[in-house]
Design a protein around this motif. Sequence first.
Motif, PDB file in Angstrom:
ATOM      1  N   LEU A  75      42.086  38.360  24.529  1.00  5.92           N
ATOM      2  CA  LEU A  75      41.833  37.308  25.514  1.00  5.92           C
ATOM      3  C   LEU A  75      40.370  37.301  25.928  1.00  5.92           C
ATOM      4  N   LEU A  83      38.496  35.494  23.315  1.00  5.65           N
ATOM      5  CA  LEU A  83      38.620  34.032  23.360  1.00  5.65           C
ATOM      6  C   LEU A  83      38.133  33.481  24.694  1.00  5.65           C
ATOM      7  N   ALA A  84      37.472  34.339  25.487  1.00  9.72           N
ATOM      8  CA  ALA A  84      36.800  33.912  26.723  1.00  9.72           C
ATOM      9  C   ALA A  84      37.756  33.252  27.704  1.00  9.72           C
ATOM     10  N   LEU A  85      38.840  33.939  28.003  1.00 11.64           N
ATOM     11  CA  LEU A  85      39.766  33.424  29.012  1.00 11.64           C
ATOM     12  C   LEU A  85      39.123  33.534  30.392  1.00 11.64           C
ATOM     13  N   PRO A  86      39.172  32.467  31.183  1.00 13.33           N
ATOM     14  CA  PRO A  86      38.618  32.561  32.535  1.00 13.33           C
ATOM     15  C   PRO A  86      39.283  33.696  33.310  1.00 13.33           C
ATOM     16  N   PHE A 140      34.198  34.840  29.735  1.00 15.06           N
ATOM     17  CA  PHE A 140      34.233  33.434  30.142  1.00 15.06           C
ATOM     18  C   PHE A 140      32.963  33.054  30.899  1.00 15.06           C
TER      19      PHE A 140
END
Lengths: 500, 515
Positions: A384, A387-390, A395
């Motif tokens: 995660l 994939l740069a999850l806030p 992110f």
Amino acid sequence: MTLTIIGALPLLGALLIGTVKKEQTTVVKQMALLTSILTAVAFAITAMRFEVDRPGFQFVESHSWLPTFGINYALGLDGISLILILMSVLLVPVVIIAGWHESEGGRWSAKTFYVLILILETMMIGVFAATDVFLFYVFFEAMLIPVYFLIGGYGVGERSQAAIKFLLYSLFGGLLMLASIIGIYVISGNQIGHTFDIDKLATLQIDSLTQNFLFLGFFIAFAIKAPLWPLHTWLPDAAKSATPGTSVLLLGVLDKVGTFGMIRYCIKLFPDASKTFTPMIITLSVISILYGAFLAIGQKDIKGLIAFTSISHFGFITLGIFAMTTQGNSGATLYMFNHGFSTAALFILAGYMMRRRNSSTIADFGGLQRVTPILAWTFFIAGLSSLALPGLSSFVSEFLVLVGTYTRYPVAAILGTFGIILAALYILIPVQKALHGPTTAGNEYLPDLTRREKIAIAPVIAIIIALGFYPKPALDVINPTSVTTITDAGFSDPAPTGGK
Amino acid sequence: MTSSLLVYLIAIPLASSALLMLLGRKADKWGHVLGTLASATSFALGASLFFQMLGRPAEERAVTQKIFEWIHVGSFQVDAGLLLDQLSVSFVLLITGVGTLIHIYSIAYMSHDHDRRRFFAFLNLFIAAMLLLVLGDSYLNLYVGWEGVGLASYLLIGFWNQKPEYATAAKKAFVANRVGDLGLSLAIMIAFTTMGTVTFAGVKEHAPHVSTSALTAMGAMLLLAATGKSAQFPLQSWLGDAMAGPTPVSALIHAATMVTAGVYLITRSNFVFDNAPTAQLLVIIVGAITLLFGALIGTAKDDIKKALAASTMSQIGYMILASGLGPVGYAFAIMHLLTHGFFKAGMFLGAGSVMHGMNDEVNMRRYGGLGKYMPITAITFGLGYLAIIGVPPFAGFYSKDKIIETAFNAGGTRGWIIGIAALLGALITSFYMTRVIMMTFVGNKRWNEHAHPHESPFLMWGPMALLAVGSVASGFILSSGNRFVTWLEPVVNSGHHEHEELLQPAVVTSLALQQ
């Protein structure tokens, strides 16, 4: 003297380890670990004394080294070098704990392995702290030696070929950079007297054609290191052959020397040439983002996957750097730091998986979430972060890069933003293959993480989450340096374009 | 006005979620209790904030809280800040209220599942993220909640991801959502580049002075975000597959709350859309297409959950359509969103109750005559049915007919086209929902001897009954005296558009009922 002392600590540790018999592997490991922890603590204490609002280098020291050529042993810290050294010294102990058995399949002893790691650590500190261009070059090239032996001596598969490919690419880049260094040195002789001092070199007046050539010498060396498409081909081979720990240091720290160099040397020394080449570099960055992501989606090997995601991430970093906005620059610098930890998490956990299954093929795993839940969930969090999850650290940096790029180059930013969809694919597809579905035959009794493994990964995950929610401490250090970089290069942030 | 309590709305379920995940199996015995209490506490806090808000005059109702400095780089300055106004409090009550009922229901529904604690951890994570989505005071804060609910949705759709097709469904949902998130990211970049701010207050202040083309681009990107999250055309396909998740998840996330986030986003961004007519037209088109498309899909599904999912898509189409109709439409969009939250969540829980009694069978062709065996389920489901098809005086009558009227009132050819589309959608809705009711609860039994249909335990039918009360009464309560329109007015400024009624609600309904 502070920086020299801290930088010398790992080297000192390496020398002490040299006195131990090579059969005493546990003692060697403990000494290496202790050294790296001491170094990290010492640097963290120093970092706390860093005054964020003071411009220029701090903890400066300079000693004449080769006076005939005006070469000094000169060190100093600004925001970007501080954050990168901090990342490096934090990652080394993590790598040592996580890869406690990593040296076992090697050509040489564990003792050699840890001596190489510690020598490399000294060089990592030196390369970021150097404020003399020649000194930087020496560290830049010397770093290749321990890495070459770490890949070639302790890796897997076709490790020798991978190590040689890595060495040749890097040496080629290094030669071009050396030519440029000599060039700028000659010019300094004509204008202000021979020097390698970065701040003094930045004041030179260089005509645009010469600037372009000198810029390219540095830039190509850094683009190989970073790596930027199309100079990236050494990286997947190296990452697949190196041990997970070496890969962390290679992709997490060494490659950052490339992107660090672009800010510190390319833009600072050659602002006009930087402007000239910006469209080209922005284009290459966008290609890197998308190319790396597309190839990552198709990877069957978990190490290859992480390598290609990194190519995509380095595309974001160079995009942010050459957007020439404070958001882009701060975002890119923070991205370097965050990428170090997110890649470390992925490689370390991939290492845990490979060790359990003796395979790095993603399809050999399957259903791990129900067999080894802690391993599976930590890997998921690392994914995660990639994939740069806030809410996670990457992110903040990725969004800053994109928003900082959009204000000046909207098309590049839009294309780069497509990377977030591809990222969902290149993470969730392998997550599904390795962690979900029915348990693949042969995996039913894999053990979950040991206490040592948990101790290594926990701080990495903690940093990823903490900086996602509260990036202020890192941004406070980075921002002033970003502003200086952008302003000195003759740029200012675009004003809002609103209005009918 | 500021309040230091807002953060606890989010922090309580978030902390509970983290605790349940970190403690692992040690918390198996009491995890569901903690999870339910966390959601209930958040609801109690939300309710008390709501009553405090009621006590203040309309213009002083909004409450803000700055939690900490989040991202400050150059002129890009975003704080972790919350905003509780008339719009967000409506959502807070829906999310935590329906959310708590579904927590309670899940205690029984998931009682045989080995991983019930993990289920509650994810439900709490969802509640926290959804609250952040509606409470964030800037687009970037909203974005964190926006992807947070996407993550929770992914985790819950794939809760039984040992089945490969369920894992695939989860991944599909996340990726489709990310396509939408691309829109949200770009909308934020456009806002910052043109206005130098990404807070709602800042964009609201600047929007009237910004070029229409920039606002149209931003509006279009916000719409893309909405289509992803709310399963609207052309990003609708993930919702049907998302039914792989446990049924309480379908009720909470994929019916009552998360999938309506797109409507929230558009309504919250009223200051963008009101100044960008082309973007509004796109919103109307997407809404009209989806409400018809969803309804048509609903007629063709034999899987009870997928029929309800198609219906959700269609009903959200109504909300999106309404939110594209400008100041008059926003309040009706949100009103339908709230009533839909009751009746659709109720029907999903009803479907779960049926599955519970039928060995997890979802094919309605193997149901039939179940009303006799599970009367409470049949009655609560039936009340939801009456609400969704818009029979007076049930909830959907008030909210949906307002949307149909407003559509006709849009004027000119456009008004006729979308009005007729909305009316046609209502007709198809009554058809497919009647089909669901008939196939499930009425007629001959078509199940085999292995099924032993029985009524579900109190923990399950209690929440269903409460939601049924909402299905009956919420429409009347919200619309009497134009109450909800007036309530929302300070947020969407719909006051200055008096709307005249083209068709009487009763006329529309009788049209819709003549199938």
